[in-house]
Motif scaffolding. Structure first.
Motif, PDB file in Angstrom:
ATOM      1  N   CYS A 126      -5.256   2.809  -2.882  1.00  0.00           N
ATOM      2  CA  CYS A 126      -4.643   3.411  -1.338  1.00  0.00           C
ATOM      3  C   CYS A 126      -5.796   3.539  -0.341  1.00  0.00           C
ATOM      4  N   VAL A 132      -2.010   2.369   4.431  1.00  0.00           N
ATOM      5  CA  VAL A 132      -2.574   3.897   4.340  1.00  0.00           C
ATOM      6  C   VAL A 132      -3.580   3.971   5.258  1.00  0.00           C
ATOM      7  N   VAL A 190       2.344   8.040  -0.983  1.00  0.00           N
ATOM      8  CA  VAL A 190       2.564   6.783  -1.248  1.00  0.00           C
ATOM      9  C   VAL A 190       3.254   6.332  -2.636  1.00  0.00           C
ATOM     10  N   VAL A 199      -0.083  -0.911  -3.372  1.00  0.00           N
ATOM     11  CA  VAL A 199       0.787   0.013  -2.525  1.00  0.00           C
ATOM     12  C   VAL A 199       2.195  -0.518  -1.969  1.00  0.00           C
ATOM     13  N   VAL A 202       4.307   3.513   2.011  1.00  0.00           N
ATOM     14  CA  VAL A 202       3.851   4.908   2.604  1.00  0.00           C
ATOM     15  C   VAL A 202       4.777   5.413   3.233  1.00  0.00           C
TER      16      VAL A 202
END
Length: 697
Positions: A126, A132, A190, A199, A202
């Motif tokens: 992250c 992020v 997340v 990821v 978000v």
């Protein structure tokens, strides 16, 4: 990429020694040997080890060996592997005596435990993710080293299925090293792909189309921040000493104390496992069986705010993370006081190495107040004895929360599991236009802590004076006979109404406050000589909140075990975990062919009378956060208890010597010192031939 296990706090890698006791945890030698055998068997596939743990022998095989009627069961390892880079999961059974893989089985549509190594991935990826970084930049955060992500299992997210292992991450901020991140929650969460280290989303919460600014006030609790406020003069030291040493003895992992004997085991999922619990009955001069196995097999922490992302916050800390993996190394004077015996815990890493958690289990004794006392008001004769308790404990850190597990035995034959909850509230940021009520409390300016529950499941495999037991429900009820009738003339009659639970479907029952409901685990084949009732142990569970998630909800489906205070099923080997063997991303839908739950087991509606059975006891609390719970929570204790009920011929603690005062018994020097008015009135009545005694009282 796997995190090096040496970087995990409390773990260190060692590669020697071995234990061969049948119920001992796998040793530091056995874990890597099992890993090597599995790698050779599946070659050339690349795999990651999710868990390597002891495969306990089947009950009948173990009993046959104990009774000298069969061979010693071999040591086996139960191994869960992931095929890289996918989330394909397989179970492998390894015979460590023969160094053979006995079985390998692919498991579909399930996700195994998230290990500490898995959880570390979330924060690392992250901080480097562009989405992020941008979410943080929008609210003025540019130093990503100050952003912290608590990784949680995700429960269910409709955007993804079983093609990958998922985590959700809850975001916080620290101004400086050791700053309290839970005072500065951020307005986004997340979703992370664990295996691909990516990821996926978000998720930013906006209020009136705007971002929610981070709270700015610090609420620190560590000594380096608040030591100026300490008052060292209010509390004087308390010293705990046992000049003659402890009253328990250890032989390997077998403990003996005050007539109790048992084996202390440990595994990555359940943590402490107590087995072969026996007690020596001094009156009958024989050892008697109580419980085959005791462990905490599940817990669920559902949060009560219906808004996203909080609807996804319902942690199953046993099944999703493993209480064994989250166990703290304990420290004398901080976690345990007195004369302590420690046991280390041994778990596996993703590389198939053995990692040791030093001092994972604390064993010690404590004074437990009065065991019994009576004062004869006529002559002032007093007998008083002190109780004592043996405590076998572990403490885990589950992200923000600490859970303290205390398995407690006392001199009257009682077993109690006490849970103490402390640590940090799970917090979230409030917009200036919002209020925390009704689903939470604003514990600091613009910091909310949401309502939630903690529901634990204690599994008891009883053997009350024999293998065949029955559970009987006991309700305190008023006599059915009307006032003035021959059977209840003055209307004061009441009794304990007994209802045997006959099938597993009938035995899904709740606590009833109105009737002070308890349950007796009895052996119907052994009668108490004077009570004329079957010998038994009574389940006392007064802290049993109902699951508040509505029927049909995600939590209600996934945590089916929490719908009832008690479930009883017939014993089956390797049927242990009431939320399923694989809890991560489970749907809780009934009838999963490879991941049955308590609801499925109860639905079989099998006989549970006078047979080998298992009890699942749910207890806990509903937590409406208080301002006093912030910035760090004072410990809150809850418990469940099993007490002897017509099991012993009489008080089993009469062997305990009475307490002494200055070398003498606790007798008063004069009966007048205890009840002077009563005693003097009796004397006066005697000297006056009984006349006027009542007038002098």
């Amino acid at each position: 990429m796997n995190i090096d296990s040496e970087s995990i706090p409390g773990y260190h890698i060692i590669k020697e020694d071995e234990s061969d006791y049948t119920s001992d945890q796998l040793s530091i030698h056995e874990i890597p040997r099992a890993a090597r055998l599995v790698r050779e068997y599946v070659h050339p596939k690349q795999i990651k080890f999710n868990s390597i743990t002891l495969r306990e022998p089947k009950k009948q095989e173990y009993k046959a060996w104990q009774n000298g009627k069969g061979p010693k069961p071999p040591r086996r390892a139960f191994v869960t592997i992931l095929e890289l880079p996918t989330a394909k999961t397989s179970e492998v059974l390894v015979n460590l005596n023969t160094s053979q893989v006995e079985e390998i089985k692919a498991i579909n549509d399930v996700m195994p435990t998230l290990t500490l190594e898995d959880l570390d991935i979330c924060e690392r990826v992250c901080r480097a993710d562009a989405g992020v970084i941008e979410a943080c930049r929008e609210i003025g955060i540019t130093d990503m080293s100050k952003v912290f992500i608590d990784a949680w299992a995700i429960g269910i997210d409709e955007r993804w299925g079983f093609e990958t292992r998922l985590q959700q991450g809850l975001a916080y901020y620290r101004d400086s090293e050791f700053d309290n991140q839970y005072a500065k929650p951020l307005d986004f969460s997340v979703v992370v792909d664990t295996e691909r280290e990516k990821v996926l989303s978000v998720d930013i919460r906006r209020v009136n189309g705007q971002r929610v600014p981070m709270p700015t006030e610090s609420h620190n609790y560590l000594p380096e921040f608040i030591s100026d406020h300490y008052n060292h003069d209010l509390l004087k030291p308390i010293e705990i000493t046992q000049p003659k040493g402890v009253s328990f003895s250890m032989r390997g992992n077998e403990i003996s104390w005050a007539g109790f004997s048992m084996h202390i085991g440990f595994n990555f999922r359940e943590g402490i496992v107590l087995s072969d619990v026996r007690v020596f009955d001094q009156i009958q001069n024989r050892e008697r069986k109580l419980f085959n196995r005791i462990s905490v097999v599940e817990m669920v922490v559902p949060y009560g705010c219906p808004d996203g992302p909080h609807h996804k916050k319902h942690a199953f800390d046993v099944g999703e993370y493993g209480t064994g993996l989250m166990t703290n190394p304990l420290t004398l004077g901080c976690d345990c006081k007195g004369a302590i015996h420690y046991l280390d815990a041994i778990v596996s890493t993703g590389k198939g190495e053995a990692a040791v958690i030093k001092n994972a289990i604390c064993i010690h004794e404590e004074d437990n107040g009065l065991l019994f006392k009576h004062t004869d008001y006529r002559d002032g004769k007093v007998v008083s004895a002190r109780d004592r308790k043996l405590i076998i404990s572990q403490i885990i850190t589950a992200a923000n929360y600490e859970y303290c597990f205390y398995h407690i035995f006392s001199l009257d034959g009682t077993y109690k599991l006490e849970m103490k909850l402390t640590g940090m509230l799970n917090t979230y940021v409030l917009h200036d236009s919002e209020t925390a009520a009704p689903y939470g409390t604003e514990v600091a300016k613009r910091v909310t802590a949401h309502n939630h529950q903690h529901i634990f499941s204690l599994r008891i495999d009883p053997e009350i004076d024999g293998s065949n037991n029955t559970v009987v429900q006991s309700d305190a009820v008023a006599s059915e006979e009307p006032v003035g009738s021959a059977g209840n003339k003055y209307g004061n009659g009441f009794y304990s109404k007994k209802t045997p639970l006959k099938t597993s479907a009938q035995a899904g029952v709740n606590y009833c406050h109105e009737t002070s409901r308890t349950w007796d685990i009895i052996n119907p084949n052994v009668q108490h000589p004077s009570a004329k009732k079957p010998v038994g142990y009574k389940i006392v569970s007064r802290e049993s909140p109902p699951l508040l998630a509505k029927p049909g909800s995600v939590v209600y489906k996934r945590a089916g075990f929490a719908r009832k205070t008690l479930w009883v099923t017939p014993y089956k080997d390797y049927e242990l975990f009431p939320a399923g063997d694989y809890v991560c991303q489970s749907t809780g839908e009934d009838g999963h062919p490879q991941n049955g739950t308590m609801v499925d087991w109860a639905a079989r509606d099998e006989n549970i009378e006078n047979t080998d059975l298992v009890c699942y006891l749910q207890f806990g609390l509903t937590h409406f956060p208080r301002a006093e719970d912030f910035p760090i929570m004072p410990g809150e204790a809850i418990s469940i208890m099993l007490r002897a009920s017509n099991f012993f011929d009489r008080n089993p603690a009469l062997w305990v010597p009475p307490s002494e005062l200055k070398g003498n018994s606790c007798d008063t020097s004069s009966r007048y010192a205890v009840f002077p008015k009563v005693a003097k009135a009796i004397d006066d009545a005697k000297c006056c031939g009984g006349a006027g005694a009542s007038s002098k009282l």
